[in-house]
Design an enzyme around this catalytic site. Structure first.
Site, PDB file in Angstrom:
ATOM      1  CE  LYS A   1      20.051 -74.357  25.945  1.00 32.04           C
ATOM      2  NZ  LYS A   1      21.073 -73.670  26.666  1.00 32.04           N
TER       3      LYS A   1
ATOM      4  CG  LEU B   1      24.425 -60.939  12.644  1.00 28.55           C
ATOM      5  CD1 LEU B   1      24.716 -59.998  11.471  1.00 28.55           C
ATOM      6  CD2 LEU B   1      23.419 -62.018  12.209  1.00 28.55           C
TER       7      LEU B   1
ATOM      8  CD  GLU C   1      25.220 -78.898  29.296  1.00 27.76           C
ATOM      9  OE1 GLU C   1      24.197 -78.492  28.697  1.00 27.76           O
ATOM     10  OE2 GLU C   1      26.286 -78.258  29.309  1.00 27.76           O
ATOM     11  CE1 TYR C   2      25.687 -75.992  34.074  1.00 28.28           C
ATOM     12  CE2 TYR C   2      26.758 -75.801  36.202  1.00 28.28           C
ATOM     13  CZ  TYR C   2      26.398 -75.238  35.002  1.00 28.28           C
ATOM     14  OH  TYR C   2      26.749 -73.943  34.735  1.00 28.28           O
TER      15      TYR C   2
END
Lengths: 289, 289, 289, 289
Positions: free
Chosen positions: D163, D8, D170-171
Site C-alpha cells: 500500500k 468507526l 500515486e504521488y
C-alpha cells in the site's frame, strides 16, 4: 596593444582599467558619454589603427547582437572582434559566420571574476581559431590571473560553452550549500549553524570560495533573516539544461538547482493547485467513468 | 593530556601520531597487536589514569556500538569517551544516554581531513555538554587545523549531524562537477576539457578543493578512461536524505546526487525494464479493461 | 468528404481505413507504391477536387518539413493541410506561416491512440483558426473516439503543444510505476509483486490504462527477465522540458523521467567517472593549492 | 462471520456497513458512544465469540499502537487481529511479534478506496501467514471489489508495504498531471487547457482515474483559482522514500513529488535565502581566503 572597448559598465569599465594598468592603449566607448572616450562606434573606428581589435562587453542577447551587427558594417577586413559578454554559444556561431563573410576575425570569450577581477584577474575561456586567439593573447595575458584562469577551449562558441557549463556547476554547488543550510536550520540538533559552516573552511572536502562567501554572509546575518528566499537565473543555467537535453545527457543536480530558482519566484505553486484539487476530489462524490 | 586511542587504522593511527607530536600522552589500542600499545581494552583502562579520556575511532555501526558497550563496562564514573567515527547521530543519542547512566561523559566528534589531516589538521565538529567539550579541548586544539576547522555544534549528536550534512553537501558538489564534465565531453564544441577545468582554478566562482582534485585527476587521465562510472555511498548521504524527509525539508540536489550513486551500481536499471515493458505494450494488442 | 492522406504507414494507413469506414473518400499516397493510390504528390493533387484537403502523416522533422514544402508548391490558394504527425509546435508555427503566404490553410493535429485507434478512435488535439478547424471537423469527428478525445486547443501549434504535454505527463506516469516496481522487487517483503500490481486495477487511486498494460506485461513475464532496462525517448519528452525551461516552469518529475531514459542508454555513467576520480583523489597525496 | 470493528470513522464506519450488507455480524467500537455498539474494548471482547476476529481501523502511529497493545492484553490465544489502518510496515513487524508472543494471529491490510469503497469495494493488500489470511478471507471477499482489488502480498508487513508503494506511485502520477497543467497554463499557446485534459480521457495513454478526477475539478473551477498550491503528505510518501534509501533504490520521480509537497508548505524557501545571500556576495567586497 591598442584595443577598443565597447561597453564600460561594471565589467567593461574595470577590464579597461586593468588593461590600461597593464600598458595597453584602450579606447573606450559607452552609451553614457560621461565615461566614454568617443561619441560613437564610428568615431571609435576612426580612433583605432588598422588592423583594429575591438572587445564587446555589453549585455547578451539583442544588445550584443545589435552591436556586433553595427560593428560588422564599420570594421574592415583583417580587423578582429572579441565578444566578452555572456552570449549563448549558438549566437557566437551566428556572429562568427556573419563577421567571417566580411573577413573580420571573431573570438568568443567567457569571463568570470566579477568585482574582484580588476585586482585578481579575470578567468577567461575563449573560442576561435588559433590565429585569432594568438593575436589577442597580449590582452588575455593582462586580463587573466597570474596563474591558471585561461583556456583556449576550442573553435568559435567553445569559450561561452565552457563558461555556460561553469555557471551550471555553480548552480549545483550553490544549491548544495543551500540545502545543507536548510536542513541544519530545520533540525534543532545543531545550535551553532554559522559556526558549523565556519568550521568547514579549513581541512574539509567542501572548502571553496562559495563556502567563504557563505560564511561571510552568515557573519553579517547569522540566520539570513534579512533575505527573501528568491533567486533570479541568468540564462546560463537554462542554456546548460537545454544543451544537456539536446545531447541526451542526464543533468539531475544542475536541473534541480535551476528549478529551485524557478520555484522561488512563484508566490504559489501552480502545480500544487492540481495536487490540492486531486486531494479534494478523493473526498468527494462518485466519478462516473 | 593523557588519552586512550581505540582503533589505530588509517584515521586513528595518524590522529594518534598528530596528538603525540602535539605533546599528548597517547596510549593506543587496536585489534592488530602489531600497532597496539596494549593487548586489550581492559589493559588500556589499567594504563590510563582516572579520570580517563578515551577516543574511539572504529567503523561506525556495530563495531562502534560494541566498543562503546564494552568500554561502558570497563570505564568509571567521571571518565569521558569521544566517538570520532562516522556514527549516525541517532546512535550518539543512544550511546550518550547509555554512558550517562554510568556517569561517563560522552562527546561525539565528526572528523574530516582524510590522509592530509596528519599534516594540516583535522576539521572537527563536536557535540556534547560544554563541560565535556571543554575538558577535551586540549586534544581538539591539537587535532584541528591552525585556523577554523572546529565547531562545538550543539548537544550530543550535533557533531555527527553537522558532519553528516557536510557530507551531503559534498555529494551535491561532486555531482555538480561530474555533470558539468559529462556535458562538456558529450558536446564536441569544447575540445580541451581538462584545460577548461584547469582554467577555473583561479578567479572563478567554483574554485574549490574538489576542483583542484579533479584537475589533478584529469592531469593523470585526461578522459578518465581508466575509471568505471561507479561510486559507493558511505552512509552519511543516506542519513542526510532520511533526516531531510523526517524534517519535511526538500533536498532535491543532494538526493539526486545520492540516487546517481545508487544507479551507478546497477548493471541494468530495473525501473527502466518497466518503461521498456510499457513501451512494448503500446505496440501490442487490445487490452480489455 | 474527400481527403488526401500522405503517409500510409502504421498510423496513416489505419487512419485512412477508419476514415473510409466512416464514409470519407480517401486518396492515399505513400513512397511505397504497394500501398499507394497514386504515384506522386503531383498526381495526388490532380486526383483531389479543389479546394483540396490533405492530411500529412509522415515522421516529424525533416520528412514532414520536406513534404509540407513540396505540397506548398503543389497546392492552391483555398486548399487546407493538416499535419497529423508528431511535429514540434515551433515547426508548426513556421509551416503555418509558410502556407499562409500561399493562402493555404493549416491545422496541426496531435494524435494519440496507437494500434487501438482504428477500432476505438484516435484522441485528437488540434490547433488552428476556427474556420480551418471547422472545415476539417467531419474528418476529426470520424477519427476521434465516440466520447471525448477531441480538443481545439488554440491557434496553430496548440495541437502539438497539447500532445507534447500529454507525452510529458506519460513519461512521469510510466516512471512512477517503474520506480514502484523497482522498490517492490528490491525489498523481499512483498513476495507477490505481479499480484500487487494486479490488485491495484480496481478500487485504487492509481488505476489507469498504463497499469492495465503493466499487469499484462507482468502476466507474460512476471519478473521482466526478458527485457533490458533501456528506453528510447521520442522527442516530445525533450521538447516538454525545453518548453518548461523557456517558460521558467519547474518540472522536476517529468525531467527526472526523461533523464532516467537518457541514463538507461549509457553503458557506464560518464558523470560517475568524475565522482569515482574524486573519491580516488581523497585517498591520494597532498594537493598544493 | 462475526467480526469486531474498532474505529468507526470515515473509513471504518463504511467498511462495517459494507460487511453488514455482505451478511457479516459486525460489532463496532468507537470512542464516540453515538456510533458505538459497545462502551469499551473490554465489552467488545465479551460480545465476540472465541476465537475472536477484530479489525482495527484507527489512525496510524500512536493510536494504532495503543489500541493493539490494549487489545493484546484483552484478547485470547487463537484470536486474530487485522490492522487495516495506514501503519508503517516496520510497526506491523513489531505488532506481529508482540501478538505472536500471546498466540494471537496478526494480518496487516492496506486499504484503498476512500469514500467510493462502500459502493464499489475496497482494494486490499494483505500481509501475514497463509493460515491467518485464509481465516479472514470471508471478510476480505466482502470488502474487496468484484474483480481484482486483492492481493496476499507476503508475510506480515507486506500488505502495508504494498500500500505504501501504491501511494508512492500515486504521488508521482499526481505530480505528473500537475506539472503538465502548470506548463500548459504558463504558455499562452494552448487556450483551452481544461478542454485538453478532457480530450485525454478517451483513447490516450494517460487515461486514468486521476485524470477523471482532474477533469471534474477543472469543470468546477477551470483555472483552479479557488485553490492554494499547498499539499500535505500523509506519511506513506515519506516511508516510500526512506525504504528506497534503505534499499539503495533510486526513486527520482517519487522523491521529487514528495519534495514538491514539502516545498508547497513553505512560505519562503530557506535554501533560496542561501542562494540569494551568495548572489549578493558576488557583488560585494573582496574575501580574504
Amino acid at each position: 596593444m591598442q584595443i577598443g572597448m565597447v561597453g564600460l559598465g561594471k565589467m567593461g569599465g574595470k577590464m579597461a582599467e586593468r588593461l590600461r594598468r597593464g600598458g595597453h592603449d584602450v579606447v573606450g566607448y559607452d552609451r553614457d558619454p560621461a565615461v566614454s572616450d568617443v561619441s560613437s562606434l564610428k568615431e571609435l573606428m576612426e580612433r583605432l589603427q588598422e588592423p583594429r581589435a575591438v572587445w564587446v562587453m555589453v549585455p547578451s542577447g539583442p544588445p550584443t547582437h545589435a552591436t556586433i551587427e553595427e560593428l560588422g558594417n564599420l570594421m574592415s577586413p583583417g580587423d578582429i572582434l572579441v565578444d566578452g559578454g555572456n552570449s549563448h554559444y549558438v549566437d557566437d556561431q551566428r556572429h562568427g559566420a556573419y563577421l567571417g563573410t566580411k573577413q573580420i576575425g571573431f573570438v568568443d570569450c567567457g569571463v568570470s571574476g566579477g568585482v574582484w577581477g580588476l585586482q585578481n584577474g579575470y578567468a577567461l575561456m575563449v573560442g576561435g581559431s588559433k590565429e585569432n586567439v594568438d593575436r589577442m593573447m597580449p590582452v588575455f595575458d593582462t586580463l587573466k590571473p597570474e596563474q591558471d584562469g585561461f583556456v583556449h577551449a576550442g573553435e568559435i562558441g567553445a569559450g561561452h560553452f565552457a563558461k555556460m557549463v561553469h555557471n551550471g556547476i555553480e548552480y549545483g554547488m550553490m544549491q548544495s550549500f543551500a540545502e545543507g543550510w536548510e536542513l541544519l536550520e530545520a533540525s534543532d540538533i545543531v545550535t551553532d549553524v554559522p559556526g558549523a559552516f565556519k568550521s568547514w573552511r579549513t581541512g574539509t572536502v567542501i572548502r571553496s570560495w562559495l563556502l567563504d562567501l557563505l560564511v561571510r554572509a552568515l557573519d553579517e546575518d547569522p540566520a539570513l533573516e534579512e533575505l527573501e528566499g528568491y533567486a533570479q537565473d541568468s540564462g546560463e543555467g537554462r542554456w546548460t539544461v537545454q544543451a544537456a537535453v539536446d545531447h541526451a545527457v542526464p543533468l539531475p543536480v544542475i536541473t534541480a538547482a535551476l528549478y529551485a530558482r524557478f520555484a522561488s519566484r512563484q508566490d504559489d505553486s501552480p502545480a500544487m493547485k492540481v495536487v490540492a484539487a486531486l486531494r479534494n476530489q478523493f473526498g468527494g462524490h462518485a466519478v462516473t467513468s
